[in-house]
Design a protein around this motif. Structure first.
Motif, PDB file in Angstrom:
ATOM      1  N   PHE A 160      11.321  66.483  62.629  1.00 18.27           N
ATOM      2  CA  PHE A 160      12.570  66.240  63.361  1.00 18.27           C
ATOM      3  C   PHE A 160      13.034  64.697  63.165  1.00 18.27           C
ATOM      4  N   ALA A 161      12.634  64.019  61.891  1.00 20.24           N
ATOM      5  CA  ALA A 161      13.140  62.807  61.621  1.00 20.24           C
ATOM      6  C   ALA A 161      14.591  63.204  60.942  1.00 20.24           C
ATOM      7  N   ASN A 162      15.205  62.038  60.743  1.00 24.12           N
ATOM      8  CA  ASN A 162      16.443  61.976  60.232  1.00 24.12           C
ATOM      9  C   ASN A 162      17.553  62.692  61.051  1.00 24.12           C
ATOM     10  N   ARG A 163      17.615  62.209  62.520  1.00 30.03           N
ATOM     11  CA  ARG A 163      18.497  62.707  62.994  1.00 30.03           C
ATOM     12  C   ARG A 163      19.391  61.652  63.831  1.00 30.03           C
ATOM     13  N   ASP A 164      20.601  62.018  64.394  1.00 34.10           N
ATOM     14  CA  ASP A 164      21.503  61.185  64.961  1.00 34.10           C
ATOM     15  C   ASP A 164      21.472  60.842  66.547  1.00 34.10           C
ATOM     16  N   ARG A 165      20.521  61.721  67.077  1.00 33.64           N
ATOM     17  CA  ARG A 165      20.480  61.649  68.471  1.00 33.64           C
ATOM     18  C   ARG A 165      19.005  61.710  68.913  1.00 33.64           C
ATOM     19  N   LYS A 166      18.722  61.147  69.927  1.00 28.29           N
ATOM     20  CA  LYS A 166      17.384  61.181  70.573  1.00 28.29           C
ATOM     21  C   LYS A 166      16.843  62.623  70.632  1.00 28.29           C
ATOM     22  N   LEU A 167      15.399  62.831  70.449  1.00 29.25           N
ATOM     23  CA  LEU A 167      14.439  63.694  70.757  1.00 29.25           C
ATOM     24  C   LEU A 167      13.886  63.775  72.012  1.00 29.25           C
ATOM     25  N   VAL A 168      13.816  64.299  73.050  1.00 29.02           N
ATOM     26  CA  VAL A 168      13.082  64.087  74.316  1.00 29.02           C
ATOM     27  C   VAL A 168      11.824  64.995  74.076  1.00 29.02           C
ATOM     28  N   VAL A 169      10.527  64.356  74.420  1.00 28.29           N
ATOM     29  CA  VAL A 169       9.306  65.048  74.368  1.00 28.29           C
ATOM     30  C   VAL A 169       8.778  64.870  75.736  1.00 28.29           C
ATOM     31  N   GLY A 170       7.866  66.030  76.277  1.00 26.01           N
ATOM     32  CA  GLY A 170       7.237  66.031  77.345  1.00 26.01           C
ATOM     33  C   GLY A 170       6.122  66.984  77.337  1.00 26.01           C
ATOM     34  N   SER A 171       5.254  66.879  78.407  1.00 26.39           N
ATOM     35  CA  SER A 171       4.262  67.753  78.431  1.00 26.39           C
ATOM     36  C   SER A 171       3.669  68.037  79.887  1.00 26.39           C
ATOM     37  N   VAL A 172       3.885  69.302  80.348  1.00 23.19           N
ATOM     38  CA  VAL A 172       3.316  69.885  81.469  1.00 23.19           C
ATOM     39  C   VAL A 172       2.047  69.585  82.094  1.00 23.19           C
ATOM     40  N   LYS A 173       1.173  69.330  81.069  1.00 22.66           N
ATOM     41  CA  LYS A 173      -0.265  68.769  81.513  1.00 22.66           C
ATOM     42  C   LYS A 173      -0.318  67.633  82.305  1.00 22.66           C
ATOM     43  N   THR A 174       0.814  66.860  82.193  1.00 21.78           N
ATOM     44  CA  THR A 174       0.593  65.593  82.989  1.00 21.78           C
ATOM     45  C   THR A 174       0.997  66.079  84.446  1.00 21.78           C
ATOM     46  N   ASN A 175       1.447  67.123  84.727  1.00 24.53           N
ATOM     47  CA  ASN A 175       1.555  67.689  86.196  1.00 24.53           C
ATOM     48  C   ASN A 175       0.604  68.656  86.727  1.00 24.53           C
ATOM     49  N   VAL A 176      -0.018  69.291  85.644  1.00 24.13           N
ATOM     50  CA  VAL A 176      -0.729  70.308  86.379  1.00 24.13           C
ATOM     51  C   VAL A 176      -2.229  70.343  85.382  1.00 24.13           C
ATOM     52  N   GLY A 177      -2.482  69.498  84.625  1.00 27.95           N
ATOM     53  CA  GLY A 177      -3.695  69.841  83.660  1.00 27.95           C
ATOM     54  C   GLY A 177      -3.528  70.832  82.576  1.00 27.95           C
ATOM     55  N   HIS A 178      -4.741  70.659  81.809  1.00 27.51           N
ATOM     56  CA  HIS A 178      -4.617  71.676  80.694  1.00 27.51           C
ATOM     57  C   HIS A 178      -5.139  72.980  81.186  1.00 27.51           C
ATOM     58  N   LEU A 179      -4.245  74.019  81.195  1.00 30.20           N
ATOM     59  CA  LEU A 179      -4.793  75.367  81.705  1.00 30.20           C
ATOM     60  C   LEU A 179      -5.172  76.188  80.829  1.00 30.20           C
ATOM     61  N   GLU A 180      -5.814  75.777  79.594  1.00 24.20           N
ATOM     62  CA  GLU A 180      -6.223  76.314  78.536  1.00 24.20           C
ATOM     63  C   GLU A 180      -5.751  77.690  78.088  1.00 24.20           C
ATOM     64  N   GLY A 181      -6.317  78.796  78.493  1.00 23.96           N
ATOM     65  CA  GLY A 181      -5.823  80.206  78.030  1.00 23.96           C
ATOM     66  C   GLY A 181      -4.280  80.426  78.698  1.00 23.96           C
ATOM     67  N   ALA A 182      -3.853  79.519  79.857  1.00 23.98           N
ATOM     68  CA  ALA A 182      -2.582  79.423  80.174  1.00 23.98           C
ATOM     69  C   ALA A 182      -1.677  78.472  80.075  1.00 23.98           C
ATOM     70  N   ALA A 183      -2.139  77.615  78.937  1.00 20.40           N
ATOM     71  CA  ALA A 183      -1.520  76.210  79.022  1.00 20.40           C
ATOM     72  C   ALA A 183      -0.048  76.412  78.244  1.00 20.40           C
ATOM     73  N   GLY A 184      -0.129  77.412  77.254  1.00 18.56           N
ATOM     74  CA  GLY A 184       1.209  77.567  76.608  1.00 18.56           C
ATOM     75  C   GLY A 184       2.396  78.078  77.502  1.00 18.56           C
ATOM     76  N   ILE A 185       1.918  79.261  78.300  1.00 23.07           N
ATOM     77  CA  ILE A 185       2.768  79.968  79.170  1.00 23.07           C
ATOM     78  C   ILE A 185       3.247  78.996  80.233  1.00 23.07           C
ATOM     79  N   ALA A 186       2.564  78.019  80.478  1.00 24.99           N
ATOM     80  CA  ALA A 186       2.955  77.079  81.757  1.00 24.99           C
ATOM     81  C   ALA A 186       4.010  76.173  81.097  1.00 24.99           C
ATOM     82  N   GLY A 187       3.870  75.499  79.953  1.00 24.49           N
ATOM     83  CA  GLY A 187       4.957  74.883  79.237  1.00 24.49           C
ATOM     84  C   GLY A 187       6.416  75.843  79.053  1.00 24.49           C
ATOM     85  N   LEU A 188       6.047  77.046  78.219  1.00 31.65           N
ATOM     86  CA  LEU A 188       7.095  77.930  78.267  1.00 31.65           C
ATOM     87  C   LEU A 188       7.819  78.190  79.664  1.00 31.65           C
TER      88      LEU A 188
END
Length: 413
Positions: free
Chosen positions: A361-389
Motif C-alpha cells: 500500500f505504498a505510494n498513496r496520497d492519503r493515510k492508511l489506518v491499521v488496527g487489530s481487534v486482538k488488542t480488545n479481546v485477545g487472539h481467538l486462534e480458530g475464531a481470530a479472523g472472523i472476530a476481525g471481519l
C-alpha cells in the motif's frame, strides 16, 4: 469416421454475428459471476466481554479490553502462573479473553439428549447457538432454508474438551464421545439439524481457519455450489496444556496483553469465542431486499512456504496473498482506507506484517489506518479472523473505526 459438423458452415453473416454476440454475452456473464462480490447479510457472535453484536460493538466503540484472569471453573490459572521465563509446566500469564457461560446449553432446543450433550464439545454447542443467532440477525427463518443448498464453512482448531473427557475412567466412554468431539461433526451436526444440503466442512489452518472458511464460502457461492453460505469460527480454552506449550515457545505476553505494533509488544494473549457471518451473492441479496452490512469483494489464500521457521511468517508470501485478494476483488490498493490486521502483538510477527502492508500500500496520497481487534479481546486462534471481519462490518455500518488499544509508541522495527 464422420467429420464433426460445423454449425456455422452454412450460416449467413447475420447468423454468425448473432452467434458471436451470444458467445460474448456468455463470456461476460461468466466473468461477472467469477468476480461478483458477496453480501454479508447476517452476523452473530459471542466474544470476550460481549454476548451478542450490540455488546460487541459497545466494547469496541468504548475502547474496552476484555482480557481477564482465568475463571475458576476452567482451571487454576493462578497455581500455574510461571515465576520465570519458560518455567516447565507453567503459563506465562494468568490472563486471556474468556466468554461467559460457556458451560450452558439448551440441548432440547436442538434436539439433543442430556446424555449426548455431556459428551458434546462446548465449541459445537456454542456454534449451534451463534449460527441460530446469525440467522435471526439476517431475518432468515431456519424453516425456509430446510432442504436448500445452504453451505457451512467452519474454522476450528482446538480440542480441549476431548482432553478433559479422555482423563476419565475408560469405562465411562460412551457412543457420543467420538462424534461429539470430531471437528467434522462440528459442521455436520449443524447441517444435519438445519437440513441443509450444501457443502459442509470444518477447516483447520490454525489462526487463519475462520478466514479460510470465509474464502471457501465465497468460492462456493460464486461457483453455485450453494445459494446461502454460513462461515464461522470458534475457539474455547478449557484446559491449560496449549497455554503451557505456547509459554514454552515464548509466544505469550508476560503482561497478558496484545500490544500490537507497539514498542512494548512482548507476545500475544489467548482468547476465545465464536463468530458467524451469513453470505449471499450480491445480486441475489439485492433482489431479495436483504439488509447488507458489507460486501466481500475478493479473497485469496496461500502458504508461507519456507521461512525462518515453521511458525515464523514470510513477508513476501504475505505481500503475494494481499495482492491476490485485491486482484480477486478488482480493488486498487490506493482505494483502501482501513486494514484490520492479523496483528498478534509479537515482536517478530508485527514488523513483518507491517512491512508487508507498507510494500503493498505504498505510494498513496492519503493515510492508511491499521488496527487489530486482538488488542480488545485477545487472539481467538480458530475464531481470530472472523472476530476481525465482524468488527470491520460493524465499523462500516456505524461509520466509525474503533480505537486500537495498548499502543503508546510504535515498534522501532
Amino acid at each position: 469416421m464422420t467429420p464433426p459438423v460445423n454449425p456455422l458452415a452454412h450460416a449467413t453473416t447475420d447468423q454468425i454475428a448473432q452467434a458471436l454476440q451470444q458467445a460474448m454475452a456468455r463470456l461476460k456473464e461468466a466473468r461477472e459471476q467469477q468476480f461478483e462480490p458477496l453480501a454479508v447479510i447476517g452476523l452473530g457472535c459471542k466474544f470476550p466481554g460481549a454476548g451478542d453484536l450490540a455488546s460487541y460493538w459497545s466494547l469496541l466503540r468504548d475502547g474496552q479490553c476484555a482480557v481477564s484472569p482465568t475463571p475458576a471453573d476452567r482451571f487454576d490459572g493462578a497455581a500455574l502462573l510461571a515465576s520465570r521465563d519458560k518455567e516447565p509446566g507453567k503459563i506465562t500469564a494468568n490472563r486471556a479473553g474468556f466468554v461467559e457461560d460457556a458451560d450452558l446449553f439448551d440441548a432440547s432446543f436442538f434436539g439433543i439428549s442430556r446424555k449426548e450433550a455431556l459428551s458434546l464439545d462446548p465449541q459445537h454447542r456454542l456454534l449451534m447457538e451463534v449460527v441460530w443467532q446469525a440467522l435471526e440477525h439476517a431475518s432468515l427463518c431456519p424453516d425456509s432454508l430446510r432442504g436448500s443448498q445452504t453451505g457451512l464453512f467452519l474454522g476450528i482448531c482446538s480440542n480441549d474438551y476431548l482432553h478433559l473427557l479422555s482423563r476419565r475412567d475408560l469405562r465411562e466412554i460412551d457412543p457420543y464421545l467420538g462424534i461429539g468431539n470430531a471437528h467434522s461433526t462440528a459442521a455436520g451436526r449443524i447441517s444435519y439439524f438445519m437440513h441443509w444440503h450444501g457443502p459442509s466442512m470444518a477447516i483447520d489452518t490454525a489462526c487463519s481457519s475462520s478466514l479460510v472458511a470465509v474464502h471457501n464460502a465465497a468460492r462456493a457461492l460464486r461457483n453455485r455450489d450453494c445459494d446461502v453460505a454460513v462461515a464461522a469460527g470458534v475457539n474455547l480454552i478449557l484446559t491449560p496444556e496449549l497455554s503451557i506449550t505456547l509459554s514454552q515457545s515464548g509466544m505469550l505476553s508476560p503482561r497478558g496483553l496484545c500490544q500490537t505494533f507497539a514498542a512494548d509488544a512482548d507476545g500475544f494473549v489467548r482468547g476465545e469465542g465464536c463468530g458467524v457471518v451469513i453470505l449471499k451473492r450480491l445480486s441475489q441479496a439485492l433482489a431479495a431486499g436483504d439488509r447488507i452490512w458489507a460486501a466481500v469483494r475478493g479473497s485469496a489464500v496461500n502458504q508461507d512456504g519456507r521461512s525462518n521457521g515453521l511458525t515464523a511468517p514470510n513477508g513476501l508470501s504475505q505481500q503475494e496473498v494481499i495482492r491476490a485478494a485485491l486482484a480477486d476483488g478488482q480493488v486498487d490498493p490506493a482505494a483502501v482506507d482501513y486494514i484490520e490486521a492479523h496483528g498478534t502483538g509479537t515482536p517478530l510477527g508485527d514488523p513483518i506484517e507491517m512491512g508487508s502492508l507498507g510494500a503493498v500500500f505504498a505510494n498513496r496520497d492519503r493515510k492508511l489506518v491499521v488496527g487489530s481487534v486482538k488488542t480488545n479481546v485477545g487472539h481467538l486462534e480458530g475464531a481470530a479472523g472472523i472476530a476481525g471481519l465482524i468488527k470491520t462490518c460493524l465499523a462500516l455500518h456505524h461509520g466509525y473505526i474503533p480505537a486500537h488499544l495498548h499502543f503508546d509508541r510504535p515498534s522501532p522495527h
